[in-house]
Design a protein around this motif. Sequence first.
Motif, short mmCIF file in Angstrom:
data_model
loop_
_atom_site.label_atom_id
_atom_site.label_comp_id
_atom_site.label_asym_id
_atom_site.label_seq_id
_atom_site.Cartn_x
_atom_site.Cartn_y
_atom_site.Cartn_z
N ASN A 190 38.82 34.85 36.25
CA ASN A 190 40.21 34.91 35.83
C ASN A 190 40.48 34.13 34.54
O ASN A 190 41.61 34.11 34.06
CB ASN A 190 41.17 34.44 36.93
CG ASN A 190 41.11 35.34 38.14
OD1 ASN A 190 40.92 36.55 38.02
ND2 ASN A 190 41.24 34.76 39.33
N ARG A 195 37.55 39.24 35.04
CA ARG A 195 38.32 39.57 36.23
C ARG A 195 37.56 40.64 37.01
O ARG A 195 37.14 41.65 36.44
CB ARG A 195 39.72 40.09 35.88
CG ARG A 195 40.58 39.06 35.17
CD ARG A 195 42.02 39.55 35.02
NE ARG A 195 42.79 38.66 34.19
CZ ARG A 195 44.10 38.81 33.93
NH1 ARG A 195 44.75 39.84 34.46
NH2 ARG A 195 44.75 37.96 33.16
N TRP A 214 38.77 44.18 36.72
CA TRP A 214 38.52 44.90 35.47
C TRP A 214 37.05 45.23 35.28
O TRP A 214 36.72 46.24 34.65
CB TRP A 214 38.98 44.07 34.27
CG TRP A 214 40.46 43.87 34.16
CD1 TRP A 214 41.44 44.42 34.93
CD2 TRP A 214 41.13 43.04 33.20
NE1 TRP A 214 42.68 44.00 34.53
CE2 TRP A 214 42.52 43.15 33.47
CE3 TRP A 214 40.71 42.22 32.16
CZ2 TRP A 214 43.49 42.46 32.72
CZ3 TRP A 214 41.66 41.53 31.41
CH2 TRP A 214 43.04 41.66 31.69
N TYR A 244 41.82 42.99 25.86
CA TYR A 244 42.43 42.07 26.82
C TYR A 244 43.95 42.20 26.79
O TYR A 244 44.61 42.23 27.85
CB TYR A 244 42.01 40.64 26.51
CG TYR A 244 42.62 39.61 27.43
CD1 TYR A 244 42.02 39.31 28.65
CD2 TYR A 244 43.79 38.94 27.08
CE1 TYR A 244 42.59 38.37 29.50
CE2 TYR A 244 44.36 38.00 27.92
CZ TYR A 244 43.75 37.72 29.13
OH TYR A 244 44.32 36.80 29.97
N ALA A 245 44.52 42.27 25.59
CA ALA A 245 45.97 42.38 25.46
C ALA A 245 46.48 43.69 26.07
O ALA A 245 47.52 43.71 26.76
CB ALA A 245 46.37 42.29 23.99
N LEU A 302 44.99 45.55 28.47
CA LEU A 302 44.83 45.48 29.92
C LEU A 302 45.90 44.60 30.55
O LEU A 302 46.45 44.93 31.61
CB LEU A 302 43.44 44.96 30.27
CG LEU A 302 42.27 45.91 30.01
CD1 LEU A 302 40.95 45.15 30.07
CD2 LEU A 302 42.27 47.05 31.02
N SER A 303 46.20 43.49 29.90
CA SER A 303 47.19 42.55 30.43
C SER A 303 48.59 43.15 30.44
O SER A 303 49.45 42.71 31.22
CB SER A 303 47.19 41.26 29.60
OG SER A 303 45.94 40.62 29.67
N ASN A 304 48.82 44.14 29.59
CA ASN A 304 50.14 44.78 29.50
C ASN A 304 50.18 46.15 30.17
O ASN A 304 51.12 46.92 29.95
CB ASN A 304 50.56 44.89 28.03
CG ASN A 304 51.01 43.56 27.45
OD1 ASN A 304 52.15 43.14 27.65
ND2 ASN A 304 50.12 42.87 26.76
N HIS A 342 34.98 44.43 25.14
CA HIS A 342 35.50 43.35 25.98
C HIS A 342 34.66 43.11 27.23
O HIS A 342 34.38 41.96 27.58
CB HIS A 342 36.94 43.66 26.40
CG HIS A 342 37.57 42.57 27.23
ND1 HIS A 342 37.77 41.30 26.74
CD2 HIS A 342 38.01 42.56 28.51
CE1 HIS A 342 38.32 40.55 27.69
NE2 HIS A 342 38.47 41.29 28.78
#
Length: 325
Positions: free
Chosen positions: A58, A62, A65, A177-178, A180-182, A194
Amino acid sequence: MIIKEIGGEFGLIRRIAELLPADRAEVVKGIGDDAAVLRIAPEPSPYLLVTTDLLVENRHFRRTWSTPEQIGMKAAECNMSDIAAMGGSPQWMFVSIVLPADTEVEWVESLYRGMGRSCQQHGVVLLGGDTTQGDVITINITLLGSVDPDHLCLRRHGRPGDLLMVTGTLGASAAAYALLSNGYRPSKYLLHKHLTPASRLDVSSRIAPFANAMIDISDGLAAEVRHICAQSAAGARINSQNIPIHDDVKAAGRTLGIDPVTWALSGGEDFELLFSVSPERLAQLKAQGCVLHEVGRITDAEDGILLMTSSGEAIPLPGGFDHFE
């Protein structure tokens, strides 16, 4: 006082180095580079390289992912990248791991298969490590390698007038990452960068004989430029328009309303190489068949560490990624 208040991760490293000076004859380079460098036999015998890295669930990966095999490959390649940055060759690996009690055996086996794929590709053997139980999966790899003394590239070897070069496009891992996070699905290219980044051992051995300073880009271009400047007692000028950025990173920037240069400067985990080379030796290096991108040059220390924006304005180079910010 907390770590953030002393300059974050790198401020803490400086304090630790002052507490524990490595003043022994066999230590060529201790704390403060991509790997420690030890003289274990009289020259011209190769130097021993030792590097170690931690990956924490984390924080660096993750499980929702990544497959365990992808995590294993990434863990190994992070360390391979450090050896590449020194101009060396990796040889022996040790892995220590923290696992929750309910971790499935099959997951662990797949994790090690991923490490094995990276080791097989680079001629590395895994010789041991340690295993214990804990709340969060944590992977610690120690990697040993060797380097010809004439090809050793330290961060302190940069010289004013050197060109600053990178070996590939930047910002892809941070862009993925950005996204996936959104809640967005990144392109295949961004996901690959990534989830399964690759070290640049494929080109480092060709670069090392010509380069002065070298470092891998694990914390963003800006942080790595600052490391070279700090240890070389020099300044730098980076041209933002020369930073190589893949079209998929630019598209991600448009989707999220973020300047992709930000990811290149401060995102991290690209694992390309940043190195300095004299203009006279660059032509010889290019003859080796390496694809390289000139992003700036090293200057005198009093000139500062600057970023030339697309409008031609010279501003202080932003900081890179810091684990304690």
